[in-house]
Design a protein around this motif. Sequence first.
Motif, short mmCIF file in Angstrom:
data_model
loop_
_atom_site.label_atom_id
_atom_site.label_comp_id
_atom_site.label_asym_id
_atom_site.label_seq_id
_atom_site.Cartn_x
_atom_site.Cartn_y
_atom_site.Cartn_z
N PHE A 67 56.74 66.37 -8.83
CA PHE A 67 56.81 67.78 -7.89
C PHE A 67 56.93 68.78 -9.33
O PHE A 67 57.60 69.85 -9.12
CB PHE A 67 57.50 67.97 -7.02
CG PHE A 67 57.92 66.79 -6.29
CD1 PHE A 67 56.94 66.22 -5.36
CD2 PHE A 67 59.08 65.87 -6.18
CE1 PHE A 67 56.84 65.17 -4.72
CE2 PHE A 67 59.26 64.82 -5.30
CZ PHE A 67 58.12 64.48 -4.59
N ARG A 68 56.02 68.69 -10.28
CA ARG A 68 55.97 69.56 -11.39
C ARG A 68 54.60 70.16 -11.46
O ARG A 68 53.85 69.81 -11.22
CB ARG A 68 56.58 68.98 -12.81
CG ARG A 68 57.90 68.44 -12.57
CD ARG A 68 58.37 67.82 -13.86
NE ARG A 68 57.64 66.59 -14.14
CZ ARG A 68 56.62 66.31 -15.08
NH1 ARG A 68 56.34 67.21 -15.90
NH2 ARG A 68 55.98 65.17 -15.18
N GLY A 69 54.54 71.31 -12.32
CA GLY A 69 53.48 71.99 -12.57
C GLY A 69 53.01 72.97 -11.63
O GLY A 69 53.73 73.22 -10.56
N ARG A 70 51.75 73.28 -11.74
CA ARG A 70 51.23 74.33 -10.61
C ARG A 70 51.37 73.59 -9.26
O ARG A 70 51.32 72.18 -9.26
CB ARG A 70 49.72 74.56 -10.97
CG ARG A 70 49.62 75.31 -12.03
CD ARG A 70 48.07 75.96 -12.19
NE ARG A 70 47.08 74.98 -12.41
CZ ARG A 70 45.83 74.89 -12.16
NH1 ARG A 70 45.39 75.86 -10.89
NH2 ARG A 70 45.23 73.79 -12.39
N LYS A 71 51.22 74.41 -8.28
CA LYS A 71 51.34 73.76 -6.87
C LYS A 71 50.33 74.64 -5.93
O LYS A 71 50.01 75.90 -6.27
CB LYS A 71 52.62 73.95 -6.27
CG LYS A 71 53.42 75.33 -6.23
CD LYS A 71 54.67 75.08 -5.61
CE LYS A 71 55.53 76.32 -5.53
NZ LYS A 71 56.85 76.41 -5.29
N LEU A 72 50.15 73.92 -5.07
CA LEU A 72 49.15 74.36 -3.77
C LEU A 72 49.96 74.18 -2.37
O LEU A 72 50.17 72.91 -2.17
CB LEU A 72 47.87 73.78 -3.91
CG LEU A 72 46.89 73.99 -2.73
CD1 LEU A 72 46.40 75.56 -2.66
CD2 LEU A 72 45.60 73.09 -2.69
N ILE A 73 50.13 75.11 -1.59
CA ILE A 73 51.16 74.82 -0.44
C ILE A 73 49.75 75.29 0.69
O ILE A 73 49.41 76.13 0.92
CB ILE A 73 52.08 75.83 -0.33
CG1 ILE A 73 53.04 75.68 -1.70
CG2 ILE A 73 52.80 75.56 0.87
CD1 ILE A 73 54.07 76.84 -1.73
N LEU A 74 49.80 74.14 1.42
CA LEU A 74 48.92 74.25 2.55
C LEU A 74 49.72 73.81 3.96
O LEU A 74 50.46 72.94 4.11
CB LEU A 74 47.86 73.06 2.45
CG LEU A 74 46.91 73.21 1.10
CD1 LEU A 74 45.62 72.22 1.28
CD2 LEU A 74 46.27 74.77 1.14
N SER A 75 49.20 74.76 5.14
CA SER A 75 49.57 74.47 6.39
C SER A 75 48.37 73.23 6.96
O SER A 75 47.59 73.09 6.42
CB SER A 75 49.74 75.99 7.09
OG SER A 75 50.37 76.73 6.43
N PRO A 76 48.91 72.95 8.15
CA PRO A 76 48.19 71.89 8.84
C PRO A 76 46.97 72.60 9.14
O PRO A 76 46.55 73.86 9.38
CB PRO A 76 48.87 71.95 10.25
CG PRO A 76 50.16 72.02 9.95
CD PRO A 76 50.32 73.17 9.00
N GLY A 77 45.56 71.90 8.80
CA GLY A 77 44.27 72.29 8.96
C GLY A 77 43.49 71.46 8.07
O GLY A 77 43.73 70.51 7.56
N TYR A 78 42.14 71.76 7.92
CA TYR A 78 40.97 71.15 7.34
C TYR A 78 40.70 71.82 6.20
O TYR A 78 40.52 72.98 6.29
CB TYR A 78 39.85 71.03 8.32
CG TYR A 78 40.09 70.01 9.30
CD1 TYR A 78 41.26 69.45 9.89
CD2 TYR A 78 39.07 69.23 10.23
CE1 TYR A 78 41.38 68.29 10.75
CE2 TYR A 78 39.05 68.45 11.06
CZ TYR A 78 40.41 68.14 11.44
OH TYR A 78 40.47 66.91 12.57
N TYR A 79 40.44 71.13 4.91
CA TYR A 79 40.08 71.76 3.78
C TYR A 79 39.10 70.89 3.20
O TYR A 79 39.37 69.92 2.36
CB TYR A 79 41.31 71.98 2.91
CG TYR A 79 42.43 72.46 3.31
CD1 TYR A 79 42.83 73.83 3.47
CD2 TYR A 79 43.62 71.98 4.36
CE1 TYR A 79 43.62 74.70 3.79
CE2 TYR A 79 44.50 72.73 4.97
CZ TYR A 79 44.55 73.92 4.79
OH TYR A 79 45.84 74.60 5.31
N PRO A 80 37.96 71.23 3.27
CA PRO A 80 36.89 70.36 2.98
C PRO A 80 36.52 70.22 1.44
O PRO A 80 35.91 69.18 1.00
CB PRO A 80 35.58 70.97 3.58
CG PRO A 80 35.85 72.34 3.82
CD PRO A 80 37.67 72.41 4.15
N ASN A 81 36.91 71.11 0.60
CA ASN A 81 36.43 71.07 -0.76
C ASN A 81 37.56 71.81 -1.54
O ASN A 81 37.34 73.29 -1.68
CB ASN A 81 35.32 71.49 -1.18
CG ASN A 81 34.59 71.25 -2.35
OD1 ASN A 81 35.51 70.87 -3.24
ND2 ASN A 81 33.46 71.46 -2.75
#
Length: 454
Positions: A67-81
């Motif tokens: 859990f180090r470095g840059r992070k991307l926080i996403l909620s429930p959903g679809y992320y195609p690319n």
Amino acid sequence: MPITPRLVVELYADPYYRGRRVTLIDSVSDTAEVGANETTSSIKIYKGPGFNTAPNYKAIFYEHPKFRGRKLILSPGYYPNIHEIPYNFGDIISSVNLSPAANPTPPEYGAIPVIIEAFQDTDYQGQKSVILRDVSNMDDIGMDSVISSIRIYRGPHFPFNGCGIIFYENPNFEGNRMTIYLDNRQYRREIANLHGQERFGDIISSIKIAPMGNFNILIVIGDNSTTEPAILETLLLVEGSKFNYTTVKINSNPDNKGDPYNAVPLSSIELSEFDIIWFTWNAIGHDGEYFVEDAEDAIKNFVKKGGVVWASAMDDNNNEKPGQPWRGDWLPINRHPIEVKNSDDVNVEVTDSGKKTGIFTWPHKIDLNSLTTDDHWITRDRAYKVFARRQDNKDPISVQLRWGDGYYVTFAMDTRDAIKSQMSKTFMENILCYLASLAWQTSPRQPLKSRYNR
């Protein structure tokens, strides 16, 4: 007590939910443990049976284990690319934390060099549109051929060398053009009446924003027949951007159009000193030889960190073992398969994606069928954007791949014939402009990238 997942996360190896799938219902400190280290290109996040007990749960993706470095926080959903803006997080996820988080990572619009206000009437009246990036067809924003006045302001990422804003009378950056420059001493430009001296009122159909800068280019030669270096080295200033060239030969075999006296291993070159690597015709390898085995990882890392790689036509025969597949590990072909197919010169058509880039029209309108093409690319991986195809069987002639922060861009251009290659000179100017527009945003050498990293 039964396990009641709050989130169910599916990681896919390829964009658009294809390829190997890994399902997670709990945090993973190292995705190598589940066979998904730095291989995720698309994501589905579902609410699990226990979601209502903690509705602020998010999936937090990290670029490093633990859990180090840059992070991307996403909620429930679809992320195609997730390779694309606004995420730009493809193939780097190394740990995943499923936990409460106040806010997901907000989408980032990207760099904004200038802010354009376009008005339907003179004197900044009537319907107004704000434009922050290229518009290949003004009809897309409901302002085709209706603009009568404009204001242009410095944006938050205004380039140190200034910026050109080019207005075209036709879609896809074609036809007559009007260019307005904003230099580092100016904060805004205004034209209250485009019907006046400029005579450009009610005809603007596309807009190109062209940041200017200084770019270092490494020209790589693997076949002495190519004429690209001689042409490129005359193109020192194009559309306000300056280009500095270093040329290196990497084929030492005199019996295979190499240079035994001046060739050096590509791995001996410090690639971080460059914004763009330009692989000339057959530079990677040809006629049973492959010249970049020592630098495959270095090239991929160069792109991953924000560098831009150009490749002209490549020989389909670069494997010393007859009948073996084309060698292309300087590209991430294990993640995004592509190969080269033997071909003669063919007629070419530009795709909609290619038209939107301007690479075939800015600064020159290019008749692609006046160019000579050669062995070309074959891929079904949707991560590659196809800019041009063969007219007959629709095989790709030109593709682009986003990899990490940078790009690979190709066109199967044959430059071994000096006379025919002169017809490619204007296209090379276009290529330089397009590559510079990418590198200005992504290259670690450029001021903008340094500014983002502060």
